[in-house]
Write an enzyme that holds these catalytic residues in place. Structure first.
Site, PDB file in Angstrom:
ATOM      1  N   GLY A  93       0.828  -1.193   0.000  1.00 14.92           N
ATOM      2  CA  GLY A  93       0.000   0.000   0.000  1.00 14.92           C
ATOM      3  C   GLY A  93       0.864   1.245   0.000  1.00 14.92           C
ATOM      4  O   GLY A  93       2.071   1.187   0.256  1.00 14.92           O
ATOM      5  N   CYS A  94       0.246   2.370  -0.293  1.00 12.18           N
ATOM      6  CA  CYS A  94       1.030   3.607  -0.383  1.00 12.18           C
ATOM      7  C   CYS A  94       1.613   3.982   0.975  1.00 12.18           C
ATOM      8  O   CYS A  94       2.795   4.308   1.081  1.00 12.18           O
ATOM      9  CB  CYS A  94       0.195   4.734  -0.965  1.00 12.18           C
ATOM     10  SG  CYS A  94      -1.383   4.996  -0.136  1.00 12.18           S
ATOM     11  N   TYR A  95       0.780   3.932   2.020  1.00 17.60           N
ATOM     12  CA  TYR A  95       1.293   4.305   3.341  1.00 17.60           C
ATOM     13  C   TYR A  95       2.405   3.352   3.788  1.00 17.60           C
ATOM     14  O   TYR A  95       3.452   3.798   4.277  1.00 17.60           O
ATOM     15  CB  TYR A  95       0.168   4.323   4.369  1.00 17.60           C
ATOM     16  CG  TYR A  95      -0.810   5.468   4.227  1.00 17.60           C
ATOM     17  CD1 TYR A  95      -0.376   6.792   4.287  1.00 17.60           C
ATOM     18  CD2 TYR A  95      -2.170   5.238   4.072  1.00 17.60           C
ATOM     19  CE1 TYR A  95      -1.268   7.844   4.191  1.00 17.60           C
ATOM     20  CE2 TYR A  95      -3.079   6.293   3.974  1.00 17.60           C
ATOM     21  CZ  TYR A  95      -2.631   7.593   4.034  1.00 17.60           C
ATOM     22  OH  TYR A  95      -3.518   8.628   3.933  1.00 17.60           O
TER      23      TYR A  95
END
Lengths: 375, 375, 375, 375
Positions: free
Chosen positions: B178-180
């Site tokens: 995921g981006c985070y």
């Protein structure tokens, strides 16, 4: 005092965004009359030349502070929205020229003549950092110069209204908190006073709109640099830290060292703080929230949100409101407190007027009950 | 493989922002040919009807996944940008229909016929969360349903390129982070591996642009709700947490529980994480920085900034880059690590292509060296 | 020329937004090598200090133009992104110091020695307004100073690529159009050439992102002034008017006087022009559209949109594309033409590289086919 | 009427942005009490659930219109902020159920009983388009359905306050103008009335913030679609055109056909119109400006700017003000008029309250003098 009395108000440093928001709020205030606006770079200009959104409002031109005819101008209130480190000299000079009664206790021997001469009772509301730090050594350390008005500092009341209301009512000189301290302290003081959270390991991750950076010409404040972008700044060195620590120490009766990291967000107004704390003993997010609800249950401007509604800056835009909520942290023994204010209103001009109301004996909410502007 | 070979690439779920950014990057990639785009709601439409910025580019129309003629379409790579929880079924079905060699080890007995039949070697790059969590119980807990492809999960490689490069080169199925997690893990893994920071009390305050919320119609994503505003969301409940904890546990060889609070910021792209950590023993911000510099000194996309330059999202917009720096915390024994990525590129489509390059034996940076777009 | 040859390129004035976008595009160009960057205020700094998004890219430091060692630096191309009115002197001086062959025809008598000495063939692409106006009297009138290089002006080719392609291929000095003229002229020239619209009463209502205003420190370009706001500027006095009129006159073989009103819109990039025209005789919006379709049917960067799809700046962001469409006006006998470009790319740096490609004999689209960035 | 009387006010359709701004302004109004809020999709919710910025204000919950107990609720004023085409039925039904005196003249035969029964005098301020068009055939053509309340239409007064003030004072039903018509008509009516400009060839290029599109869920209103972008819409087909033409025809006593092209700009609030006109005879921009100055010299909300100051939306944000200026066009015989309003205030809710004030006999400016909010 009469409900329809118009107090004569002056704004020193009216050409910045804080000055503009003071004027905006004073226009809506039923008991004030803007009698003076000063600004050095813009001296001689009409306010609508400096801020064209004031076209159509009847407001005095901006003049240099040197042109003000004290005490003939007969102000009841002076808002001082000058840059940090210049405020103290201006206020000291002003009070002396007015032979202000605040000076009496500061002068050991007073001749009968002096005592008998006309005493001014003008109220001074300072929006700079110059009178916020009780310890002038701390001031010198963070602001890079010795404090020039240490006696006056002792008379200044820290203007976090909900906490120091009674002192403010009696004060002649109020030092309004910075925008970041306002949100942080409203969130934390009741919890520290009640001993619900630890004083160690308080981390404040703050986010602010760009108006907080002022109207001065800096590359980093150009639209193209900020829009569609965000970044932290002043990491570990922002001058609002000692102010927060000072007041948390008062609340907890212990020294407090905080972590504070501000970020610039592409919006004009608004400030959000995400505060990470450690719980004492058996405390829980619920007991923290109960304490905040109790502390602010009768406050007109501080609202603890229901359930798990997350504070958002759009809830307070343009208003003097502060919204707060408490959340469990996934790490056991911790909680997250989130607060949002409008940096220019509750974080600056609005709280200044809230304090003025108290100093003048007016209803505290006068002129400040307008709803936030959303959209 | 030949430098000028064109690999046939398909994108499942091409009508979202992630799909759009995959297409944008694939257009610039010298060794790929977009052979398939699927999308259910937009099936039958040209891509330029769905994303008018692709006018002038010769790209296939969007079709329903049911219309794809497997294996005749002869893809070399499938990017799966489908919603969480649907990805696993689609990929499982796809691999079975292709009689993919990845299934061999998963099937206990294989007849000679099956073994001899044509084996597909298509590479699958999944951008959903469906194969990120090694423990399918954890998946079930956070995503509210049992995992439907637990055998396949065991074959998936976690696609954080800088950390799992060697495994990715050999993988048939890569689960992109995921981006985070991407920004958090790039910042923290080298520090935990080297034992420089404590595993307790890792607090991640994250800020993201709105494209991370996708193109679905929700009131909270309307322009008027988001513009000139900001707010936190998913406090204590965001699904990227278990993914971060999983990888930090691998790095530290201990269970890790983190605090993670994402915020929505009024910008299209960009992600910034402010990470608060506790130092081990005699470690300092300087030793942390040295460890990051060492870990990433030869990395083409991860840059440790000089001095006290603060990472900003405008430094990485539109690029596959990640910028990181380390700062002292005012609280002794702590440090602050700040990282910025473009959530749609290094946080999603760009890292997916970086992984594809490795899986195909191409130079890792192929098609990804374009500079960030500032302004 | 060899497909993999690297031409040595210099950018004079690399510290502005135009310079930054030139560098961004040149990084992606397979046949160029950035050999020189100059900038006076930022001389001595690394490019990544001036534009931190270039961290990780190997690019020369910025030096003062006075430090450049001509001709030893052996540039093949010079981009001149200097302020208006300084460009002409710099380019004149540069060409003389290089003993450039463009000067030959301009010098009446040449000694054998001079003729025999080494002749430079460096290509100059000027992005300022200094060589755009064929009539140096017009230049003097609009720019407030006499033109200092009138002979050189005669050799300059106006760099609107789609219109002057053949001349540009042979040119040594190309004057790239302004951003507003680019969109206006691409929309109008084919219509005027074909006599489909009247030359009177052409009204151009233009809207631009803020990067067009440059990186200089002006109050009106501060984030807070521009965000959540819009306004017109330069009404009736913008310097792009004579340039538009000049080229419309060429196309129509008649003098043309236009109305042109630009507006500042709160976005970084993008330009949209809404152009109101009067139809000749029996012409209709359909015949206008047919003429544009015909004029641009083989153009790689100019796209006439289908049906009634409205051009939008998000369709071209970051790309060299221009999208145009034609609409009926409710007032009979009129039509509305709408065009969108990225002001920094097709309106400036991208078109400059498009011209460079032609001047060097490269494929015109080299390095410019990246898709727009949306989101 | 008494200065401190509180009129009971209802808002039908309170869950949209227009409804929210009505509530914001009514909170600041000294003579109103919000007695009713309706909304169908949000029925049963508190207003602060729908608009969290109203936390802390004591306002009734939203109920379905079917739950309202007419006439027991005893409203003095009803604001109708319902969607176009539903407003007419609701208002007709409401007036009948209240046995409103406005119906008297519309009913040919009235029995003594009916005449004697209690007559309501509630004032209705409609913010939809349903009663703006005097010709119900035109309504049917542009809104795709026959008008259901043609008799009532004849009683409606067009609520452009500065132009129809005297009629509004006596009206029971006021149809507030659309946002675009408000700015266009304030700019043009005085000029057409005085015969200073031609009725042909009036071109209006309009730009609006996104709140004008309402809170409904449409892809084109998502943050990511709009931010850092702009585009025209409704070209040649926007429904505000017939309304503008109707009123310009009244002013000029001639049929008028206009060109009108609206654009969406990435800001929440604000509207700017750039209007291109042809001068009659010897008229000049100066004579136009003189006419506007004269027309609006005593108006509290309409301000003709000095010199060549360009109207900007930031001058009016959040206020009921309109700023206008006139500029010469480079094309001889033409002029450019530019006007800015806040689309939600003077373009909608503010003008509605201005009309309410007149209808109730209050001072016209009551509750509307707050300054614009800048920043």
């Amino acid at each position: 005092m009469l409900a329809d009395r118009k107090y004569r108000v002056g704004v020193l440093g009216a050409s910045g965004y804080t000055g503009a928001d003071l004027v905006r709020l004073l226009i809506a205030h039923p008991n004030t009359e803007i009698a003076l606006l000063t600004g050095e770079r813009k001296a001689g200009m009409s306010l609508k030349s400096v801020f064209p959104h004031f076209v159509g409002y009847d407001i005095p031109d901006i003049i240099s502070i040197d042109e003000v005819e004290w005490p003939a101008i007969e102000l009841d209130v002076v808002f001082c929205a000058l840059p940090h480190a210049t405020s103290q000299d201006v206020i000291k000079g002003l009070l002396h020229s007015l032979n202000h009664s605040i000076l009496d206790e500061m002068i050991v021997t007073t001749t009968a003549d002096q005592a008998n001469s006309l005493r001014s009772e003008v109220k001074v509301v300072d929006l700079s950092a110059d009178f916020r730090l009780r310890d002038t050594e701390t001031y010198a350390k963070w602001y890079g110069k010795a404090h020039d008005a240490t006696d006056l500092q002792k008379k200044a009341v820290y203007g976090l209204t909900e906490i120091y209301r009674d002192d403010i009512k009696k004060a002649d000189l109020v030092a309004c908190p910075g925008c970041y301290p306002t949100a942080a302290l409203l969130s934390l003081i009741p919890l520290l006073k009640a001993g619900l959270i630890k004083t160690e390991d308080i981390l404040i991750d703050a986010k602010s709109g760009v108006s907080g950076a002022g109207r001065s010409l800096k590359e980093q404040n150009l639209f193209v640099e900020v829009s569609e972008a965000m970044h932290p700044y002043g990491i570990g060195s922002h001058r609002h830290m000692p102010e927060i620590e000072q007041e948390l120490a008062v609340a907890s009766k212990n020294d407090v060292t905080i972590s504070f990291t501000p970020h610039l967000v592409p919006m004009n107004r608004g400030e959000l703080e995400t505060i990470y704390v450690k719980l004492e003993g058996n405390e829980t997010p619920e007991t923290l929230k109960a304490a905040l609800l109790s502390a602010y249950e009768n406050e007109p401007f501080v609202h603890i949100l229901e359930g798990s509604i997350a504070p958002a800056t759009r809830m307070v835009r343009g208003s003097n409101n502060c919204v707060i909520n408490v959340f469990p942290d996934r790490i056991p023994g911790r909680a997250i407190i989130i607060a949002a204010i409008d940096n220019l209103v509750k974080g600056s001009s609005g709280q200044a007027i809230q304090n003025m109301n108290l100093m003048l004996g007016l209803e505290e909410t006068t002129g400040l009950m307008q709803a936030p502007m959303f959209p």
